[in-house]
Design an enzyme around this catalytic site. Structure first.
Site, PDB file in Angstrom:
ATOM      1  N   ASN A   9       0.833  -1.255   0.038  1.00  0.00           N
ATOM      2  CA  ASN A   9      -0.136  -0.002   0.049  1.00  0.00           C
ATOM      3  C   ASN A   9       1.034   1.327   0.017  1.00  0.00           C
ATOM      4  O   ASN A   9       1.598   1.613   1.041  1.00  0.00           O
ATOM      5  CB  ASN A   9      -0.990  -0.097   1.160  1.00  0.00           C
ATOM      6  CG  ASN A   9      -1.752   1.291   1.241  1.00  0.00           C
ATOM      7  OD1 ASN A   9      -1.626   2.108   0.413  1.00  0.00           O
ATOM      8  ND2 ASN A   9      -2.362   1.130   2.554  1.00  0.00           N
ATOM      9  N   TRP A  10       0.908   2.208  -1.080  1.00  0.00           N
ATOM     10  CA  TRP A  10       1.887   3.100  -1.222  1.00  0.00           C
ATOM     11  C   TRP A  10       1.454   4.460  -0.440  1.00  0.00           C
ATOM     12  O   TRP A  10       2.290   5.249  -0.602  1.00  0.00           O
ATOM     13  CB  TRP A  10       2.189   3.340  -2.732  1.00  0.00           C
ATOM     14  CG  TRP A  10       3.041   1.920  -3.488  1.00  0.00           C
ATOM     15  CD1 TRP A  10       3.397   0.927  -2.514  1.00  0.00           C
ATOM     16  CD2 TRP A  10       3.375   1.916  -4.948  1.00  0.00           C
ATOM     17  NE1 TRP A  10       4.004   0.118  -3.588  1.00  0.00           N
ATOM     18  CE2 TRP A  10       4.016   0.689  -4.836  1.00  0.00           C
ATOM     19  CE3 TRP A  10       3.285   2.795  -5.765  1.00  0.00           C
ATOM     20  CZ2 TRP A  10       4.458   0.185  -6.064  1.00  0.00           C
ATOM     21  CZ3 TRP A  10       3.769   2.359  -7.073  1.00  0.00           C
ATOM     22  CH2 TRP A  10       4.457   1.021  -7.157  1.00  0.00           C
ATOM     23  N   LYS A  11       0.118   4.138  -0.444  1.00  0.00           N
ATOM     24  CA  LYS A  11      -0.329   5.423   0.475  1.00  0.00           C
ATOM     25  C   LYS A  11      -0.380   6.789  -0.449  1.00  0.00           C
ATOM     26  O   LYS A  11      -0.255   6.593  -1.464  1.00  0.00           O
ATOM     27  CB  LYS A  11       0.033   5.509   1.728  1.00  0.00           C
ATOM     28  CG  LYS A  11      -0.206   4.061   2.685  1.00  0.00           C
ATOM     29  CD  LYS A  11       0.041   4.291   4.030  1.00  0.00           C
ATOM     30  CE  LYS A  11      -0.181   3.121   4.871  1.00  0.00           C
ATOM     31  NZ  LYS A  11       0.057   3.085   6.284  1.00  0.00           N
ATOM     32  N   HIS A  99      -9.581   1.159   4.847  1.00  0.00           N
ATOM     33  CA  HIS A  99      -8.277   1.381   5.404  1.00  0.00           C
ATOM     34  C   HIS A  99      -8.392   2.042   6.774  1.00  0.00           C
ATOM     35  O   HIS A  99      -9.202   2.960   6.791  1.00  0.00           O
ATOM     36  CB  HIS A  99      -7.393   1.958   4.769  1.00  0.00           C
ATOM     37  CG  HIS A  99      -5.751   1.840   5.131  1.00  0.00           C
ATOM     38  ND1 HIS A  99      -5.501   2.882   6.159  1.00  0.00           N
ATOM     39  CD2 HIS A  99      -4.951   0.696   4.828  1.00  0.00           C
ATOM     40  CE1 HIS A  99      -4.277   2.308   6.586  1.00  0.00           C
ATOM     41  NE2 HIS A  99      -3.863   1.358   5.800  1.00  0.00           N
ATOM     42  N   GLU A 101      -6.784   4.621   7.852  1.00  0.00           N
ATOM     43  CA  GLU A 101      -6.625   5.942   7.808  1.00  0.00           C
ATOM     44  C   GLU A 101      -7.594   6.651   7.124  1.00  0.00           C
ATOM     45  O   GLU A 101      -8.012   7.708   7.391  1.00  0.00           O
ATOM     46  CB  GLU A 101      -5.312   6.050   6.816  1.00  0.00           C
ATOM     47  CG  GLU A 101      -4.057   6.017   7.688  1.00  0.00           C
ATOM     48  CD  GLU A 101      -2.721   5.426   6.926  1.00  0.00           C
ATOM     49  OE1 GLU A 101      -2.901   5.408   5.767  1.00  0.00           O
ATOM     50  OE2 GLU A 101      -2.219   4.765   7.621  1.00  0.00           O
ATOM     51  N   GLU A 171      -5.269  -5.161  10.568  1.00  0.00           N
ATOM     52  CA  GLU A 171      -4.316  -3.960  10.823  1.00  0.00           C
ATOM     53  C   GLU A 171      -4.735  -3.238  12.030  1.00  0.00           C
ATOM     54  O   GLU A 171      -5.296  -2.308  12.032  1.00  0.00           O
ATOM     55  CB  GLU A 171      -4.273  -3.011   9.498  1.00  0.00           C
ATOM     56  CG  GLU A 171      -3.992  -3.555   8.211  1.00  0.00           C
ATOM     57  CD  GLU A 171      -3.521  -2.760   7.200  1.00  0.00           C
ATOM     58  OE1 GLU A 171      -2.297  -2.908   6.540  1.00  0.00           O
ATOM     59  OE2 GLU A 171      -4.110  -1.888   6.932  1.00  0.00           O
ATOM     60  N   GLY A 177       2.358   2.323  10.904  1.00  0.00           N
ATOM     61  CA  GLY A 177       3.347   3.281  10.804  1.00  0.00           C
ATOM     62  C   GLY A 177       4.173   3.621  11.977  1.00  0.00           C
ATOM     63  O   GLY A 177       4.633   4.782  12.145  1.00  0.00           O
ATOM     64  N   SER A 217       3.303  -2.219  10.377  1.00  0.00           N
ATOM     65  CA  SER A 217       4.969  -2.046  10.592  1.00  0.00           C
ATOM     66  C   SER A 217       5.678  -3.374  10.074  1.00  0.00           C
ATOM     67  O   SER A 217       6.484  -3.876  10.926  1.00  0.00           O
ATOM     68  CB  SER A 217       5.217  -1.791  12.059  1.00  0.00           C
ATOM     69  OG  SER A 217       4.814  -0.467  12.435  1.00  0.00           O
ATOM     70  N   GLY A 238       2.963  -1.199   4.213  1.00  0.00           N
ATOM     71  CA  GLY A 238       2.815   0.255   3.983  1.00  0.00           C
ATOM     72  C   GLY A 238       4.374   0.695   3.653  1.00  0.00           C
ATOM     73  O   GLY A 238       4.913   0.473   2.664  1.00  0.00           O
ATOM     74  N   GLY A 239       4.766   1.368   4.483  1.00  0.00           N
ATOM     75  CA  GLY A 239       6.151   1.953   4.628  1.00  0.00           C
ATOM     76  C   GLY A 239       7.201   1.033   3.821  1.00  0.00           C
ATOM     77  O   GLY A 239       7.944   1.555   2.986  1.00  0.00           O
TER      78      GLY A 239
HETATM   79  P1  13P Z   1       2.910   0.452   7.781  1.00  0.00           P
HETATM   80  O1  13P Z   1       3.568  -1.009   7.073  1.00  0.00           O
HETATM   81  O2  13P Z   1       3.457   1.661   7.202  1.00  0.00           O
HETATM   82  O3  13P Z   1       2.784   0.249   9.159  1.00  0.00           O
HETATM   83  O4  13P Z   1       1.413   0.595   7.127  1.00  0.00           O
HETATM   84  C1  13P Z   1       0.390  -0.498   7.087  1.00  0.00           C
HETATM   85  C2  13P Z   1      -0.670  -0.213   6.418  1.00  0.00           C
HETATM   86  O5  13P Z   1      -1.450   0.695   6.779  1.00  0.00           O
HETATM   87  C3  13P Z   1      -0.874  -0.983   5.198  1.00  0.00           C
HETATM   88  O6  13P Z   1      -2.314  -0.566   4.807  1.00  0.00           O
END
Ligand code: 13P
Length: 260
Positions: A9-11, A99, A101, A171, A177, A217, A238-239
């Site tokens: 997920n590149w956000k 998600h 967020e 999640e 994050g 994470s 994510g990251g």
């Molecule tokens: P991180 O891997 O950056 O913690 O993010 C997880 C996430 O929200 C994937 O959708």
């Protein structure tokens, strides 16, 4: 046997050139590592702005394209929204729905998530339904109830065939994050709880077929802790998905999990 899924997920990151370079790097890295698409499915979810460019970079590769969100209507006067029809037209196979967020920064409710999930299914996009509790809820001993409610509201009343199209990502909000992740055992317990709920709604066959991912994470150094869990069928990253080499390394680990 559930094929593991490694999804990035590149956000809200990356310019067009950066997104294209990352996608090409992932395709190249998977080919070099000779990762078999039968052993692991790999997907990337760029921002809307980069979907078309990334779709070109992925063409002819086994890497699937996903979007990060969609609106529940198919077209109309909904300024700023993107429909499932538009995502399908771009060649998306997956779409992230609900998600954390979007739930907690943008304010999406369980009902909104449900409508989006239905829209995704209508356009034959595989929804990656995200669920997870906040830290306060966990401290109050409400994590299980919160997640069960999110799963139930999103899925109850779908047909068996629709339910089979859904991937669920557990999640926990406190792990996203933050560098702090759930233990493998707890991720497995929560994935099992989610699977039990799917079983209650759709029966054992569907419950055993639906993939349940862990997200929060995840990085190359800890992904193995999740991949060994029998209830966890991959990761939503994510990251650590913003760097091709590390993301490919995680896909390689997931490929090795099959049969294990
Ligand atoms: P991180 O891997 O950056 O913690 O993010 C997880 C996430 O929200 C994937 O959708």
């Amino acid at each position: 046997m559930r094929r593991p899924l490694m999804a990035g997920n590149w956000k809200m990151h990356l310019t067009l050139a950066e997104a294209e370079a990352l996608a090409s790097g992932v395709v190249r890295g998977l080919a070099q590592a000779q990762v078999s698409p039968e052993a692991v499915e790999v997907a990337v979810c760029p921002p809307f702005t980069a979907l078309e460019r990334v779709s070109r970079a992925l063409a002819g590769s086994p890497v699937a394209l996903g979007a990060q969100d969609l609106f529940w209507e198919d077209q109309g006067a909904y300024t700023g929204e993107i429909s499932g029809a538009q995502l399908a037209d771009l060649g998306c196979r997956y779409v992230i729905v609900g998600h954390s967020e979007r739930r907690h920064v943008i304010g999406e409710t369980n009902q909104a998530v449900r409508r989006k999930l239905e829209a995704a299914l209508r356009h034959r996009l595989g929804p990656i339904l995200c669920v997870g509790e906040r830290i306060e809820e966990r401290r109050l001993g409400r994590a299980d109830a919160v997640v069960q409610d999110q799963v139930r509201t999103a899925l109850a009343g779908l047909s068996r065939d629709q339910a089979l199209q859904v991937t669920i990502a557990y999640e926990p909000v406190w792990a996203i994050g933050t560098g702090e992740h759930a233990s493998g055992e707890e991720a497995n317990r929560m994935a099992g709880l989610i699977r039990d709920q799917v079983r209650e709604l759709f029966g054992t066959e569907v419950a055993e077929a639906v993939r349940i991912l862990y997200g929060g994470s995840v990085k190359p150094a800890n992904v193995g802790e999740f991949l060994v869990q029998p209830q966890v069928d991959g990761a939503l990253v994510g990251g650590a998905s913003l760097e091709a080499e590390g993301f490919v390394a995680m896909a390689v680990q997931a490929a090795g999990r099959q049969g294990g």
